[in-house]
Design an enzyme around this catalytic site. Sequence first.
Site, PDB file in Angstrom:
ATOM      1  N   ASP A  73      41.230  -2.725  13.634  1.00 17.50           N
ATOM      2  CA  ASP A  73      42.641  -2.604  13.984  1.00 17.50           C
ATOM      3  C   ASP A  73      43.011  -1.151  14.277  1.00 17.50           C
ATOM      4  O   ASP A  73      42.473  -0.219  13.669  1.00 17.50           O
ATOM      5  CB  ASP A  73      43.479  -3.131  12.815  1.00 17.50           C
ATOM      6  CG  ASP A  73      44.964  -3.104  13.097  1.00 17.50           C
ATOM      7  OD1 ASP A  73      45.402  -3.798  14.020  1.00 17.50           O
ATOM      8  OD2 ASP A  73      45.684  -2.365  12.390  1.00 17.50           O
ATOM      9  N   GLU A 132      40.463  -2.924  18.726  1.00 17.93           N
ATOM     10  CA  GLU A 132      41.828  -3.042  19.245  1.00 17.93           C
ATOM     11  C   GLU A 132      42.240  -1.637  19.674  1.00 17.93           C
ATOM     12  O   GLU A 132      42.706  -0.843  18.868  1.00 17.93           O
ATOM     13  CB  GLU A 132      42.791  -3.588  18.195  1.00 17.93           C
ATOM     14  CG  GLU A 132      44.151  -3.913  18.781  1.00 17.93           C
ATOM     15  CD  GLU A 132      45.324  -3.423  17.947  1.00 17.93           C
ATOM     16  OE1 GLU A 132      46.471  -3.739  18.310  1.00 17.93           O
ATOM     17  OE2 GLU A 132      45.104  -2.707  16.964  1.00 17.93           O
TER      18      GLU A 132
END
Length: 734
Positions: free
Chosen positions: A406, A459
């Site tokens: 993330d 990401e």
Amino acid sequence: MNPRDNALFLPAGQAQALAEGRCGDPFAALGPHEAGDRLVLRCFLPGAEEVAAIDGNGVLAVLQPLQVAGLFAGRIPRGSRYRLRIHWPGGAPQETEDPYSFGLLLGDLDLHLIGEGRHYRLGRCLGAQHQAVDGVPGVRFAVWAPNARRVSVIGDFNHWDGRRHPMRLRQGSGIWELFLPRLPAGSLYKYEILDAQGHLLHKADPLALQTERPPQTASVVAAERPHDWRDDAWMTARGSRQSPQAPITIYELHAGSWRRGETPDWDALAERLIPYVQDLGFTHIELLPITAHPFGGSWGYQPLGMFAPQADMGEPEGLKRLVDRAHAAGIGVLADWVPAHFPSDPHGLARFDGTALYEHEDPREGFHQDWNTLIYNFGRREVQGFLIASALHWLQEFHLDGLRVDAVASMLYRDYSRKPGEWVPNRYGGRENLEAVEFLRHLNEMVAARCPGAIVVAEESTAWPGVTHALADGGLGFSYKWNMGWMHDTLHYMQQDPVHRSHHHDGIGFGLVYAFSERFVLPLSHDEVVHGKGSLLGKMPGDRWQRFANLRAYYGFMWAHPGKKLLFMGGELAQPQEWNHDASLAWALLDDPLHRGVQDLLRDLNRVYRMQPALHEGDCEGAGFHWIVGDDRQNSVHAWYRAGHLAAPPVIAICNFTPVPRHGYRLGAPRAGRWREILNTDATAYGGSGVGNGGELQADEQPSHGQPYSLALTLPPLATLLLAWDPQEAPPHV
């Protein structure tokens, strides 16, 4: 007590330090010590009424109270394998080994590797580890707190009293350790830390393998139950299942709210989820962060337990059973993992030993303004080692097939979401976070070396070059990257009223300008259906029928577009409301034919994507994609064909993003012969109008759009068509 036996006594200052919880070297005072021809044994047990040293033959010595309450001492024979018999008020005597009778616990190699940031099995080294020492079962505790004056294990087994179990500091390493004999699994514990300024801190274990259920914050001594894995065949073959040439469609979900109230733990979730995902044809499940986190509203994106699953779903063993069952069903399991930042909760990593240990001291480097969280100090070896060991822990201990990392963009740039003057340049004066780059490269190197077949997905929302390029070529070494630009551009296009789409024609195809610069995943993730953004269905324009038709056409476009696919739960139900983590998905919607039709469409899209090599083998290769129509902005029509490897038949995709059916639309085709209509998002089975081409078309020997042949098509309104060339019906010369 013999007043002349001065060897029993501690210096007054040392005894007082024990009583006041200031003793940083408990083994110098407690346990057995040489004293002439016998041993002096001391123990500190506040509240005890009487203490004796015993062995198998009886009492070796009744220990005498010394100068501070709770301090006892006596003489025992050399070589004694003694235990303590402790009389507490109002209870039966307790018999146990003395924690201060055991020698050094961690080996020099462990300490060296921890200091170098290269101990990649920290989950089996630090924290609470079941171990037998000198034949005695118990739990070995070890924690990194180099700037602490004293560290103690506290828990429900010692009344949370930091004076009772102070730990030994392994000099030069910053590691504190202690063995507690016969401590049962399930015991609650924390570390009590006396920092350099004299403040007492109560901290959860950074290496805890299990935690209490929030809002409680203690760590838990996890049970030692090795899982009997039955997925050897899967683990051996998963590399080919996750390669750039493989079909990968990912069902992303938040475990707690998928069927809230019906799936209270990992086993119940597995019972319902795995058959559902298998039926819909997704190849993978992706779980929002399963790492332990104190605030459910963060959905796991502000974790503190980087080695422990969230306790809301039960014991860690349940998660292993879910993964094993998924593998048996042919489904891979990915999980989101957050090394970019951590929350500042006082029981967590923030100023863990009274100093900025895991984070930066300077808030310009160590504080995320967007999320009110702290940023890891990637330049510190021990912190890099902690994070990489965490990643490997999930892949090795839980057999996860990959991690989605993330907020990579926030890691790569020192000025991420900061104004001038709010960030510190790197050593060359630039904005790149060189330490984070080194960390990410090291992470991907270690995963590749130690977890064959596993993938790591970034990401990353910027144009940082080479995110998925090989380390040897200067890349970051990720397996795949989320294509955030594709998601933003295509959703922006789809939100336009069809009458205005001609003015935005290039937006939906812009992703193909760079589609093969990285290995991409096309994400329609949880981020697009929260925080007031509405649902995917809610973004679509028009009346009710048109909204559903737009959504179906968009899904058809996405599945035909190069790149692996990811859809957040609820997208297959066409939920009209955005996701609420405190509620279940609206499963009753499936009683409505339009909602059921979207689910049926996704099942068929997954099947077609898997069965047609042209739609997945070239997902990451430009040679497999060919535009046919990219400039028909007046009709808002887009068309291309995909080609697989070897003799795989090509597949043509045509999108009509207006509500106007178009008859006799001439479209170039790369092959002569019959083309089968293998999917039409306007089919009545999906809730569409049923406009189509009768299931097949014959290519004319009439060149068009730069292709040697062409088709005369009927384009359904707001729909995507997929046509597959039929080699059985090809002319002899083809």
